[in-house]
Design a protein around this motif. Structure first.
Motif, short mmCIF file in Angstrom:
data_model
loop_
_atom_site.label_atom_id
_atom_site.label_comp_id
_atom_site.label_asym_id
_atom_site.label_seq_id
_atom_site.Cartn_x
_atom_site.Cartn_y
_atom_site.Cartn_z
N LEU A 206 0.84 -1.19 0.00
CA LEU A 206 0.00 0.00 0.00
C LEU A 206 0.88 1.24 0.00
O LEU A 206 1.69 1.44 0.91
N GLU A 207 0.72 2.07 -1.03
CA GLU A 207 1.53 3.28 -1.18
C GLU A 207 3.02 2.96 -1.04
O GLU A 207 3.78 3.69 -0.40
N VAL A 208 3.43 1.85 -1.63
CA VAL A 208 4.83 1.44 -1.64
C VAL A 208 5.46 1.73 -2.99
O VAL A 208 6.58 2.23 -3.08
N PRO A 287 10.34 2.84 -13.51
CA PRO A 287 10.18 2.21 -12.19
C PRO A 287 11.09 0.99 -12.01
O PRO A 287 10.63 -0.14 -11.82
N THR A 288 12.39 1.23 -12.05
CA THR A 288 13.35 0.13 -11.93
C THR A 288 13.31 -0.49 -10.53
O THR A 288 13.59 -1.69 -10.37
N GLY A 289 12.99 0.30 -9.52
CA GLY A 289 12.86 -0.26 -8.17
C GLY A 289 11.73 -1.26 -8.09
O GLY A 289 11.84 -2.31 -7.45
N CYS A 290 10.62 -0.96 -8.76
CA CYS A 290 9.49 -1.88 -8.82
C CYS A 290 9.87 -3.15 -9.58
O CYS A 290 9.53 -4.26 -9.16
N LEU A 291 10.57 -2.99 -10.69
CA LEU A 291 11.00 -4.14 -11.48
C LEU A 291 11.90 -5.06 -10.66
O LEU A 291 11.73 -6.29 -10.67
N LYS A 292 12.83 -4.48 -9.93
CA LYS A 292 13.73 -5.27 -9.10
C LYS A 292 12.96 -6.00 -8.00
O LYS A 292 13.20 -7.19 -7.73
N LEU A 293 12.01 -5.31 -7.37
CA LEU A 293 11.22 -5.92 -6.31
C LEU A 293 10.37 -7.07 -6.85
O LEU A 293 10.30 -8.15 -6.24
N LEU A 294 9.72 -6.86 -7.99
CA LEU A 294 8.90 -7.92 -8.58
C LEU A 294 9.76 -9.12 -8.98
O LEU A 294 9.33 -10.27 -8.85
N ASP A 295 10.95 -8.85 -9.48
CA ASP A 295 11.89 -9.94 -9.79
C ASP A 295 12.11 -10.83 -8.57
O ASP A 295 12.02 -12.06 -8.64
N VAL A 296 12.41 -10.18 -7.46
CA VAL A 296 12.70 -10.92 -6.22
C VAL A 296 11.46 -11.66 -5.73
O VAL A 296 11.52 -12.85 -5.37
N LEU A 297 10.32 -10.98 -5.71
CA LEU A 297 9.10 -11.60 -5.19
C LEU A 297 8.68 -12.81 -6.02
O LEU A 297 8.28 -13.85 -5.46
N HIS A 298 8.76 -12.70 -7.33
CA HIS A 298 8.38 -13.84 -8.17
C HIS A 298 9.35 -15.01 -8.03
O HIS A 298 8.97 -16.16 -8.20
N GLU A 299 10.60 -14.70 -7.70
CA GLU A 299 11.56 -15.78 -7.50
C GLU A 299 11.34 -16.50 -6.17
O GLU A 299 11.30 -17.74 -6.13
N VAL A 300 11.18 -15.74 -5.10
CA VAL A 300 11.12 -16.36 -3.77
C VAL A 300 9.71 -16.78 -3.37
O VAL A 300 9.53 -17.65 -2.52
N LEU A 301 8.69 -16.15 -3.98
CA LEU A 301 7.29 -16.47 -3.68
C LEU A 301 6.56 -16.78 -4.98
O LEU A 301 5.68 -16.02 -5.42
N SER A 305 -0.03 -14.23 -4.46
CA SER A 305 -1.05 -13.33 -4.98
C SER A 305 -0.69 -11.93 -4.49
O SER A 305 -0.19 -11.77 -3.38
N LEU A 306 -0.92 -10.95 -5.32
CA LEU A 306 -0.45 -9.60 -5.03
C LEU A 306 -1.62 -8.63 -5.00
O LEU A 306 -2.50 -8.68 -5.86
N ILE A 307 -1.61 -7.75 -4.00
CA ILE A 307 -2.57 -6.66 -3.96
C ILE A 307 -1.80 -5.38 -3.64
O ILE A 307 -1.09 -5.30 -2.65
N ALA A 308 -1.92 -4.41 -4.53
CA ALA A 308 -1.19 -3.15 -4.38
C ALA A 308 -2.15 -1.99 -4.62
O ALA A 308 -3.08 -2.08 -5.43
N SER A 309 -1.91 -0.91 -3.91
CA SER A 309 -2.70 0.30 -4.09
C SER A 309 -1.77 1.49 -4.15
O SER A 309 -0.81 1.57 -3.38
N ASP A 310 -2.06 2.41 -5.09
CA ASP A 310 -1.19 3.58 -5.20
C ASP A 310 -1.82 4.65 -6.08
O ASP A 310 -2.90 4.47 -6.62
#
Length: 432
Positions: A206-208, A287-301, A305-310
């Protein structure tokens, strides 16, 4: 004006300098990419906005009783008083509309989860902890006892001061403590996650996304190739300026590729013709920070399921470039905006609008479903089902809008947050 580096033999272009004495502490003797500059400005232990200011995220003393307010004017007056009492604080929607905002998210999770397995929730950047507490409260009161008793809720928080506040907030209900833990680390750092976790889980942000580091690319006109932007000190050590280098950073190159995927060729031809008649420079925030975070999340989890608000857009942005940020601080309860991201002194929030179309493409890209150009491998990632909803639509579906409605029918959660959206993404094998 330009100079040539004797070591890299790359052309550097002078953009403009900024008298930013305090922000020059963020940059050392060597230039840094824009994303690293922004990361330090927000999260550096000594200079960072979030790291040093536990009150950078506001905490309401009590929930707002909307049904006791007459209407919009009364609500705005009430909000103005709150902000003046909390000079440097920002109040997120989950805080302003507690507990109802978090309850809506909890309901969305309950409707779409596999309740035959223990519920696991990760929250990235949990702020004051009010979302975690609201979700745990809702599940404790509305779900079968076994769901609450067996669930885990992990907050991954980069700010030590906010991590402590989260523990205090959630700890107001003693039974929550056995389900909740805070891991004080950077969620985008792969090493902090340990082994791959194959169980289904939910990730909440949320707002991340708006505060994740971005990179900046520049082009001299509409058809010239992009150059990556770096930040460097001037010789006087009191001002910063931008350097332009050919694209070499792997993360920036991947992000540019995702942005360019699927672009209409006829539009590109039209731009080429137009650029010859009216050439003008381009600046684009990635949004390279978002790309890096999604890379990590998809690898380790991999079964997350993802829920984001912004924010889907931001008003009154004066900083140039596509997807440009607002750089803003508060004084005497009023917002003060900077005209350049280089002027940050660790006292300002830097937040970006979220391009939800691009977010969806990055999500599919990082899951392996969407492939980059030249990838001819037969391995195919899992397709994901995604949904983008206006905040009002999400809350009407999963929340309790009557709880945030004033006497005359005005509802700030539904009526005022027109520039925010929810993004839901689930793996297809989680859907029956």
């Amino acid at each position: 004006m330009f100079t040539r580096s004797p070591t890299t033999k790359k052309l550097f272009f002078f953009f403009r300098s900024h008298k930013s004495h305090f922000s020059t502490n963020i940059v050392g003797e060597k230039p840094v990419l824009v994303r690293d500059f922004i990361h330090s400005a927000l999260y550096d232990p000594k200079h960072g906005y979030f790291s040093q200011r536990s009150r950078s995220v506001g905490v309401l003393e009590r929930s707002i009783r909307f049904n006791q307010l007459e209407g919009r004017k009364a609500y705005m007056n009430h909000l103005d008083k709150i902000y003046k009492r909390s000079d440097i604080s920002w109040f997120t929607p989950v805080e302003l509309f507690k507990p109802w905002y978090a309850h809506g998210i909890a309901e969305a999770i309950m409707r779409t989860s596999q309740l035959s397995v223990p519920l696991q929730i990760y929250e990235i950047g949990g702020g004051s902890g009010i979302c975690a507490k609201g979700i745990l409260d809702y599940i404790m009161l509305n779900a079968p006892a076994r769901i609450y008793n067996n669930m885990t809720y992990t907050s991954v928080e980069i700010s030590p001061s906010l991590a402590e506040i989260q523990k205090e907030t959630v700890g107001e209900v003693r039974s929550h403590l056995s389900k909740f833990r805070v891991e004080c680390r950077d969620a985008a750092d792969r090493s902090g996650w340990g082994d791959i976790k194959q169980q289904p889980c939910w990730v909440i942000m949320l707002e991340v996304l708006d505060n994740l580091p971005h990179d900046l690319v520049y082009s001299e006109n509409q058809v010239f190739p992009w150059k990556e932007v770096w930040v460097e000190k001037q010789h006087d050590k009191e001002s910063l300026f931008e350097l332009y280098k050919p694209l070499e950073d792997p993360l920036i190159k991947r992000c540019v590729e995702i942005v360019e995927l699927g672009k209409n060729q006829s539009v590109s031809i039209a731009k080429s013709v137009w650029s010859k008649v009216f050439p003008k420079p381009r600046r684009c925030w990635l949004p390279t920070g978002c790309l890096k975070l999604l890379d990590v999340l998809h690898e380790v989890l991999p079964r997350m399921s993802l829920i984001a608000s912004d924010f889907s857009y931001l008003p009154d942005v004066s900083i140039p470039g596509e997807r440009a940020p607002l750089v803003s601080t508060k004084k005497d309860g009023r917002s003060l905006d900077y005209n350049s991201y280089l002027d940050t002194k660790g006292d300002a929030d830097i937040f970006f609008p979220t391009d939800f179309w691009l977010l969806e493409r990055m999500d599919h890209y990082c899951s392996g479903w969407m492939k980059p150009h030249g990838d001819n491998s037969t391995k195919q990632g899992k397709k994901r089902r995604t949904l983008v909803l206006e905040t009002s639509a999400f809350m009407e579906e999963f929340g309790l809008p009557s709880k945030t409605r004033t006497k005359d029918g005005y509802n700030p959660l539904l009526d005022d947050f027109k520039n925010t959206k929810f993004y839901l993404s689930v793996p297809t094998h989680n859907i029956k």
